[in-house]
Write an enzyme that holds these catalytic residues in place. Sequence first.
Site, PDB file in Angstrom:
ATOM      1  CB  ALA A  10      -0.720   0.094   1.372  1.00 34.20           C
ATOM      2  CD  GLN A  12       5.162   7.261  -2.837  1.00 33.40           C
ATOM      3  OE1 GLN A  12       3.771   7.689  -2.125  1.00 33.40           O
ATOM      4  NE2 GLN A  12       5.867   8.615  -2.734  1.00 33.40           N
ATOM      5  CB  ILE A  13       2.854   1.773  -7.268  1.00 30.33           C
ATOM      6  CG1 ILE A  13       4.170   2.301  -7.760  1.00 30.33           C
ATOM      7  CG2 ILE A  13       2.162   0.457  -8.239  1.00 30.33           C
ATOM      8  CD1 ILE A  13       5.077   1.062  -8.508  1.00 30.33           C
ATOM      9  N   GLY A  14       0.930   1.618  -4.727  1.00 29.60           N
ATOM     10  CA  GLY A  14      -0.569   0.710  -4.448  1.00 29.60           C
ATOM     11  C   GLY A  14      -1.740   1.727  -4.131  1.00 29.60           C
ATOM     12  NE  ARG A  82      14.905   1.584 -10.564  1.00 28.39           N
ATOM     13  CZ  ARG A  82      15.687   2.586 -11.993  1.00 28.39           C
ATOM     14  NH1 ARG A  82      16.917   1.923 -12.032  1.00 28.39           N
ATOM     15  NH2 ARG A  82      14.302   2.602 -12.650  1.00 28.39           N
ATOM     16  NE  ARG A  88      12.865  -0.212 -13.658  1.00 28.39           N
ATOM     17  CZ  ARG A  88      13.799  -0.205 -14.886  1.00 28.39           C
ATOM     18  NH1 ARG A  88      15.041  -0.431 -15.866  1.00 28.39           N
ATOM     19  NH2 ARG A  88      13.615   1.545 -15.469  1.00 28.39           N
ATOM     20  NE  ARG A 151       8.682   5.759 -17.309  1.00 30.06           N
ATOM     21  CZ  ARG A 151       8.806   5.223 -16.309  1.00 30.06           C
ATOM     22  NH1 ARG A 151       9.460   4.039 -16.742  1.00 30.06           N
ATOM     23  NH2 ARG A 151       8.741   4.962 -14.936  1.00 30.06           N
ATOM     24  CG  HIS A 175      11.157  -2.950 -16.629  1.00 29.40           C
ATOM     25  ND1 HIS A 175      10.386  -1.770 -17.425  1.00 29.40           N
ATOM     26  CD2 HIS A 175      10.621  -2.824 -15.376  1.00 29.40           C
ATOM     27  CE1 HIS A 175      10.283  -1.185 -16.198  1.00 29.40           C
ATOM     28  NE2 HIS A 175      10.367  -1.124 -15.064  1.00 29.40           N
TER      29      HIS A 175
HETATM   30  P1  A3D Z   1       6.787   2.213  -1.518  1.00 31.48           P
HETATM   31  O1  A3D Z   1       6.328   3.383  -1.275  1.00 31.48           O
HETATM   32  O2  A3D Z   1       7.801   1.681  -0.812  1.00 31.48           O
HETATM   33  O3  A3D Z   1       5.606   0.875  -1.443  1.00 31.48           O
HETATM   34  C1  A3D Z   1       6.207  -0.289  -0.748  1.00 31.48           C
HETATM   35  C2  A3D Z   1       4.748  -1.090   0.059  1.00 31.48           C
HETATM   36  O4  A3D Z   1       4.883  -2.550  -0.226  1.00 31.48           O
HETATM   37  C3  A3D Z   1       5.490  -0.814   1.230  1.00 31.48           C
HETATM   38  O5  A3D Z   1       4.523   0.105   1.907  1.00 31.48           O
HETATM   39  C4  A3D Z   1       6.081  -1.825   2.348  1.00 31.48           C
HETATM   40  O6  A3D Z   1       5.129  -1.519   3.512  1.00 31.48           O
HETATM   41  C5  A3D Z   1       5.358  -2.910   1.216  1.00 31.48           C
HETATM   42  N1  A3D Z   1       5.689  -4.089   1.527  1.00 31.48           N
HETATM   43  C6  A3D Z   1       7.240  -4.322   2.233  1.00 31.48           C
HETATM   44  N2  A3D Z   1       7.043  -6.046   2.411  1.00 31.48           N
HETATM   45  C7  A3D Z   1       5.685  -6.450   2.261  1.00 31.48           C
HETATM   46  C8  A3D Z   1       5.907  -7.489   2.521  1.00 31.48           C
HETATM   47  N3  A3D Z   1       6.285  -8.839   3.112  1.00 31.48           N
HETATM   48  N4  A3D Z   1       4.067  -7.463   2.182  1.00 31.48           N
HETATM   49  C9  A3D Z   1       2.838  -6.427   2.206  1.00 31.48           C
HETATM   50  N5  A3D Z   1       3.680  -5.535   2.079  1.00 31.48           N
HETATM   51  C10 A3D Z   1       4.843  -5.867   1.799  1.00 31.48           C
HETATM   52  O7  A3D Z   1       7.123   1.184  -3.215  1.00 31.48           O
HETATM   53  P2  A3D Z   1       6.406   1.385  -4.857  1.00 31.48           P
HETATM   54  O8  A3D Z   1       5.090   1.215  -3.986  1.00 31.48           O
HETATM   55  O9  A3D Z   1       6.863   3.097  -4.999  1.00 31.48           O
HETATM   56  O10 A3D Z   1       7.211   0.758  -5.493  1.00 31.48           O
HETATM   57  C11 A3D Z   1       6.803  -0.948  -5.156  1.00 31.48           C
HETATM   58  C12 A3D Z   1       8.104  -1.900  -6.132  1.00 31.48           C
HETATM   59  O11 A3D Z   1       7.019  -1.303  -7.505  1.00 31.48           O
HETATM   60  C13 A3D Z   1       9.171  -1.009  -6.056  1.00 31.48           C
HETATM   61  O12 A3D Z   1       9.755  -2.640  -6.492  1.00 31.48           O
HETATM   62  C14 A3D Z   1       9.037  -0.910  -7.167  1.00 31.48           C
HETATM   63  O13 A3D Z   1      10.926  -0.909  -7.520  1.00 31.48           O
HETATM   64  C15 A3D Z   1       8.683  -1.492  -8.559  1.00 31.48           C
HETATM   65  N6  A3D Z   1       8.500  -0.478  -9.879  1.00 31.48           N
HETATM   66  C16 A3D Z   1       8.238  -1.531 -10.223  1.00 31.48           C
HETATM   67  C17 A3D Z   1       7.968  -0.596 -12.165  1.00 31.48           C
HETATM   68  C18 A3D Z   1       7.714  -1.618 -13.310  1.00 31.48           C
HETATM   69  O14 A3D Z   1       7.503  -0.992 -14.062  1.00 31.48           O
HETATM   70  C19 A3D Z   1       7.616  -2.860 -13.107  1.00 31.48           C
HETATM   71  C20 A3D Z   1       8.171   1.199 -11.998  1.00 31.48           C
HETATM   72  C21 A3D Z   1       7.617   1.542 -10.729  1.00 31.48           C
HETATM   73  C22 A3D Z   1       8.478   1.420  -9.638  1.00 31.48           C
END
Ligand code: A3D
Length: 319
Positions: A10, A12-14, A82, A88, A151, A175
Amino acid sequence: MKKKITLIGAGQIGGTLAHLIALKELGDVVLFDVAAGIAKGKALDIAQSSPVNGFNVKLTGTDNYDDTKNSDVIIITAGVPRKPGMTRDDLLGINLKIIKEVAHGIKKTSPKAFVICITNPLDVIVMALQKYSGLPKNMIVGMAGILDSSRFIYFLSQELNIHPKNINSFVLGGHGDTMVAMLGSTEVNGKKINELVKEGKITKERLNEIVDRTKKGGAEIVKYLEKGSAFYAPAASGVEMAESYLKNLKKQLPCAAYINGEFGAKDIYAGVPVIIGSSGVEKIVELNLSKEEKINFNNSIKSVQELFDAAKKIDPELK
Ligand code: A3D
């Protein structure tokens, strides 16, 4: 009955996914996070916008997998993003552990869900997720190609001063820095991009710069944000996949899917054009690649394979 959409992670993306899904009324949303307060707080915050925005879906937050039971769609962003200077691939060790835990959680509670993975390093994490969970390969897919394509199309639209909807293009392969922009299939107002180069509307050098900027598109944002990585465009891309599944739209979308013979690759997840409908990944759409595209695609597959080999060294269970 309303569909149930669980978001594992939950952050940034969630949070952005939850907001977009609510605005589009795709289904009730369960935000799951090990940090339960973040999941609950974001669910409540978005729910409180429903009187203003007029949507009617239920949003809840939890850290208990039982609350995610029988989800129709699961979108996974659990993991670490990252920091500036990181690739990545640097996230492999830590995110592999997290994805193993998630795989066990969803396998028990939602074995029939369509699962979209966004956690990086994408192709290897989605492959590990499938192996750890044992869920059907057509029901587990990674989001990256839609974002990379979006993009590329955005940068081209800015360069050519043309609305993005008049540009058709997509990016395939892994990716990462080896992703392949399909220039041979890129069309602007129905015209091949190579013709625009011949007509002098864009130079080959400028086009190469745009391809390069696309490959580094994620890092450019990480550098600006300093903390965390892109989340608006990644969330929008994940929602497009979920919507195509839930509404059986059968859209052709570039996604990290399980390839077994198509495009000359075998037993690996990487970005290819797929049809997403109510049966999950219903088909991989094979295309004729130019000689250069084929070389670059093979190169990209090789780098995904190398990273998966590194993952197998970290966790021999992946063999
Ligand atoms: P962030 O805002 O840190 O959210 C990640 C969440 O995961 C945090 O709230 C954590 O508490 C939670 N978390 C950690 N461990 C667990 C677990 N075991 N079970 C449940 N929740 C957990 O990150 P974000 O939302 O910015 O990015 C999430 C992921 O997406 C990262 O690995 C990024 O690298 C990836 N991402 C991928 C893309 C693609 O295009 C593939 C683009 C941008 C980001």
